[in-house]
Scaffold this motif. Structure first.
Motif, PDB file in Angstrom:
ATOM      1  N   PHE A  14      -5.167   2.404  -4.102  1.00 48.29           N
ATOM      2  CA  PHE A  14      -3.995   1.596  -4.465  1.00 48.29           C
ATOM      3  C   PHE A  14      -4.272   0.958  -5.819  1.00 48.29           C
ATOM      4  N   ILE A  57      -5.833  10.277  12.314  1.00 45.85           N
ATOM      5  CA  ILE A  57      -6.700   9.269  11.710  1.00 45.85           C
ATOM      6  C   ILE A  57      -7.117   8.244  12.772  1.00 45.85           C
ATOM      7  N   ALA A 108       0.840  -1.203   0.000  1.00 46.75           N
ATOM      8  CA  ALA A 108       0.000   0.000   0.000  1.00 46.75           C
ATOM      9  C   ALA A 108       0.876   1.254   0.000  1.00 46.75           C
ATOM     10  N   GLN A 161       0.661   8.460   0.748  1.00 42.91           N
ATOM     11  CA  GLN A 161      -0.233   9.395   1.439  1.00 42.91           C
ATOM     12  C   GLN A 161      -1.511   8.678   1.887  1.00 42.91           C
ATOM     13  N   ARG A 162      -2.084   7.875   0.964  1.00 41.06           N
ATOM     14  CA  ARG A 162      -3.309   7.155   1.321  1.00 41.06           C
ATOM     15  C   ARG A 162      -3.040   6.182   2.464  1.00 41.06           C
ATOM     16  N   ALA A 163      -1.888   5.503   2.409  1.00 41.84           N
ATOM     17  CA  ALA A 163      -1.567   4.542   3.463  1.00 41.84           C
ATOM     18  C   ALA A 163      -1.496   5.255   4.807  1.00 41.84           C
ATOM     19  N   GLU A 164      -0.879   6.425   4.829  1.00 41.84           N
ATOM     20  CA  GLU A 164      -0.785   7.172   6.079  1.00 41.84           C
ATOM     21  C   GLU A 164      -2.172   7.624   6.527  1.00 41.84           C
ATOM     22  N   MET A 165      -3.006   8.016   5.551  1.00 43.16           N
ATOM     23  CA  MET A 165      -4.345   8.493   5.888  1.00 43.16           C
ATOM     24  C   MET A 165      -5.320   7.351   6.171  1.00 43.16           C
ATOM     25  N   LEU A 166      -4.801   6.132   6.209  1.00 43.02           N
ATOM     26  CA  LEU A 166      -5.589   5.025   6.763  1.00 43.02           C
ATOM     27  C   LEU A 166      -5.132   4.739   8.195  1.00 43.02           C
ATOM     28  N   GLY A 167      -4.267   5.616   8.703  1.00 43.06           N
ATOM     29  CA  GLY A 167      -3.864   5.499  10.102  1.00 43.06           C
ATOM     30  C   GLY A 167      -2.604   4.691  10.321  1.00 43.06           C
ATOM     31  N   TYR A 168      -1.864   4.373   9.242  1.00 41.58           N
ATOM     32  CA  TYR A 168      -0.615   3.624   9.415  1.00 41.58           C
ATOM     33  C   TYR A 168       0.556   4.593   9.553  1.00 41.58           C
ATOM     34  N   ARG A 225       3.922   1.446  -1.189  1.00 42.45           N
ATOM     35  CA  ARG A 225       4.516   1.532  -2.521  1.00 42.45           C
ATOM     36  C   ARG A 225       3.532   2.183  -3.501  1.00 42.45           C
ATOM     37  N   GLU A 226       2.255   1.800  -3.404  1.00 39.37           N
ATOM     38  CA  GLU A 226       1.264   2.307  -4.347  1.00 39.37           C
ATOM     39  C   GLU A 226       0.895   3.754  -4.078  1.00 39.37           C
ATOM     40  N   ASN A 227       0.758   4.125  -2.816  1.00 36.32           N
ATOM     41  CA  ASN A 227       0.270   5.461  -2.491  1.00 36.32           C
ATOM     42  C   ASN A 227       0.553   5.763  -1.019  1.00 36.32           C
TER      43      ASN A 227
END
Lengths: 358, 238
Positions: B90, B76, A224, A230-237, A226-228
């Motif tokens: 993704f 978050i 995740a 910012q999105r991974a962080e904004m899922l709380g990781y 690798r793919e994106n």
């Protein structure tokens, strides 16, 4: 909760979205290849078998780079740095501690641990300092080259740790091979059949363990990122922790390669951390297909064998071929040759090729 | 009580005062839209709330607690979730795996699979579950990202132009989704250009202009406000 941590649940992760190959067909092929690899020493000269351990030695580093780069998306030129740190550490430790009582294996673990610790410190500043993309490559390459330069000037007698002389440009030798303590006489693992089996067993274990890792929740988050990111962080990781984790594991595997190489040849030199040494793992992993452990493994063995063959005609010439191979791969088959060629025959691989070119 | 509140929030980019002492609040349970002409500072404000920019001054409170210094992922985890303007999904992973990554925080095993199926239904993506996310239509990508945002079970959902690039039908369906979530108790802050969408969902509207809160009220009050029309609506309708 209990289920997730049980060994059986872990075995289920041998197959998953992050690894090619599933079902009886794949595992049948896997078992056949491992069986053939086990049978090989029965039909070959012990000296050749020992020499061919050389190829296995490098695969750990390649699998580590696949994890960091192929799965995590962070191109590291630092694999050789950790290779060198662990190789020298093994040398220093075993020359001082000796080879009795299984101390060579203690040294192996300590040297790999040291390279992982070094990766942890370097990775902390890289990832928590939000260094990414091409800058990550530049910094890791610089670290490798600095280490090479540093080790090259340690020729004088003042550069010794205990009784281990670092020996500058000429490299360090005289460290013992891995030695298994045994009643009635220790078993010294010279480059021979016994070392072959030990290294093969380690490779199988590492390969399977990495399959489980990349299909786990950790692996999900890693791809995740690798793919994106910012999105991974904004899922709380906390993505920095995941990147650091992958970097430490992958670099530790480079350290394992370094120890195995040093113990195999009883020799390590600063040039093992030089420019061409740093670039080669990137070629192996890119040519086979970095985004999968299996293609990385076979690609590495194939390119290593080809490189070795070409070296007979001159090592500089072989390096040029490696460079050409890398450029051709990036232009014509960015997903690696196995996935590209395989996509001619398999629908699944065609889909994968398509998604990697998104 | 306000779920989100900013007090004297300031942001300077060099000599440019992009967020100017903004006092702003989203009440618990409301759908609040943030509008304003281009360059009004909407996106910067959004990033300040997310923690992607650090403010030059002032404070941000979430659920009664000061989160001004919290990292984005910490915000978050406390119950804020976000959907970006450009679909942040993704691309090379399957639709189902996209949702799995969002849900694996708090679920596993069969309850994880059930929740993925439930979300796929809600998002009208059941037929596309094994497609690669990158191969979805633009509207479906937007929905998938909304799905990932709500998979976290947020108390506050931040939407940055959620309907950008959508057809009118998709926009309307998105509005219904947002209202359905709101009915389940999710507070919503949306930055939006599309006035039809704002009219559909907004319970309260705030207009930003030159980084300041310019006007606030219901959509009818805002539309009736001649000063707002002068800076914003007039420009759009002209």
């Amino acid at each position: 909760m209990a289920l997730r941590n049980s060994p059986i649940a872990a075995l289920r992760l041998l197959e998953g979205p992050q690894t090619l190959g599933k079902g009886p067909g794949f595992w049948g092929g896997f078992t056949t290849i491992v069986a053939l690899a086990c049978l090989y020493p029965l039909f070959a000269d012990g000296y050749d078998v020992g020499n061919n351990v050389y190829f296995f030695n490098w695969t750990f580093m390649a699998l580590g780079l696949s994890l960091i780069w192929g799965y995590g998306g962070a191109l590291s030129f630092g694999q050789t740095a950790f290779f060198g740190v662990a190789g020298y550490a093994y040398g220093v430790l075993t020359i001082n501690l000796g080879d009795a009582y299984g101390l060579t294996f203690v040294s192996l673990i300590a040297a790999v641990g040291l390279s992982a610790l070094f990766a942890g410190v370097l990775g902390y500043f890289l990832f928590f300092g939000r260094i990414s993309g091409v800058f990550l490559g530049i910094v890791t390459l610089s670290v490798t080259l600095v280490l090479e330069r540093f080790m090259s000037q340690t020729a004088g007698p003042e550069w010794a740790i205990g009784s281990a002389r670092l020996n500058g440009f000429n490299g360090m030798g005289g460290m013992p091979s891995l030695t298994i303590p045994w009643p009635g006489g220790d078993i010294v693992l010279f480059p021979d059949v016994a070392l072959y089996y030990l290294t093969l067993a380690m490779l199988v274990v590492v390969y399977l363990a990495l399959r489980i890792l990349v299909n786990s929740r950790f692996g999900n988050v890693l791809v995740a990122i690798r793919e994106n990111p910012q999105r991974a962080e904004m899922l709380g990781y906390d993505i920095r922790r995941y990147q650091l984790g992958a970097f430490v594991i992958g670099s530790g595997l480079a350290g394992l390669s370094g120890v195995l190489y040093t113990a195999w040849g009883n020799y390590i030199t600063p040039s093992s951390m030089g420019m061409s040494a740093a670039a080669l793992p990137v070629v192996w992993v890119a040519v086979g297909g970095r985004s999968d452990l299996t293609t990385t493994l076979f690609g590495t063995l194939l390119v290593l064998a080809g490189f070795q063959y070409l070296t007979i005609y001159g090592s500089q010439y072989a390096l040029v071929v490696m460079g050409v191979l890398l450029v051709v791969t990036i232009l014509a088959a960015p997903s690696g040759i196995f996935i590209t060629v395989g996509s001619l025959f398999s629908k699944g691989l065609r889909r994968r090729l398509k998604r990697e070119s998104v | 009580m306000a779920i989100l509140e900013t007090r004297k929030l300031d942001k300077w980019f060099g000599g440019l005062h992009v967020t100017d002492a903004v006092d702003f609040a989203v009440e618990t349970g409301e759908i609040h839209c943030l509008i304003g002409p281009n360059g009004a500072g909407k996106s910067t404000f959004f990033r300040l709330v997310l923690g992607e920019h650090a403010p030059s001054g002032g404070q941000i409170f979430y659920d009664g607690r000061d989160i001004t210094k919290a990292k984005p992922f910490e915000r978050i985890r406390r119950g804020i979730s976000v959907k970006f303007q450009v679909p942040g999904i993704f691309q090379a992973l399957k639709v189902r795996q996209n949702l799995q990554i969002a849900l694996q925080h708090h679920l596993e095993g069969s309850s994880l699979n059930e929740e993925i199926d439930r979300l796929l239904e809600f998002l009208k993506l059941k037929d596309a579950e094994s497609q690669l996310a990158g191969s979805l239509s633009h509207g479906q990508k937007q929905w998938l990202e909304i799905g990932m945002a709500i998979a976290l079970k947020p108390k506050l959902l931040l939407l940055d132009e959620p309907t950008a690039g959508m057809t009118p039908d998709e926009t309307f369906a998105t509005g219904e989704m947002v209202q359905a979530l709101n009915a389940q108790g999710v507070s919503v802050l949306a930055v939006e250009h599309d006035m039809a969408f704002v009219r559909q969902i907004a319970q309260k509207v705030t207009v930003l202009h030159f980084g300041k809160v310019f006007a606030q009220g219901t959509i009818d009050e805002i539309v009736a406000d001649e000063r707002v029309a002068a800076i914003y609506l007039g420009e759009v309708h002209a």
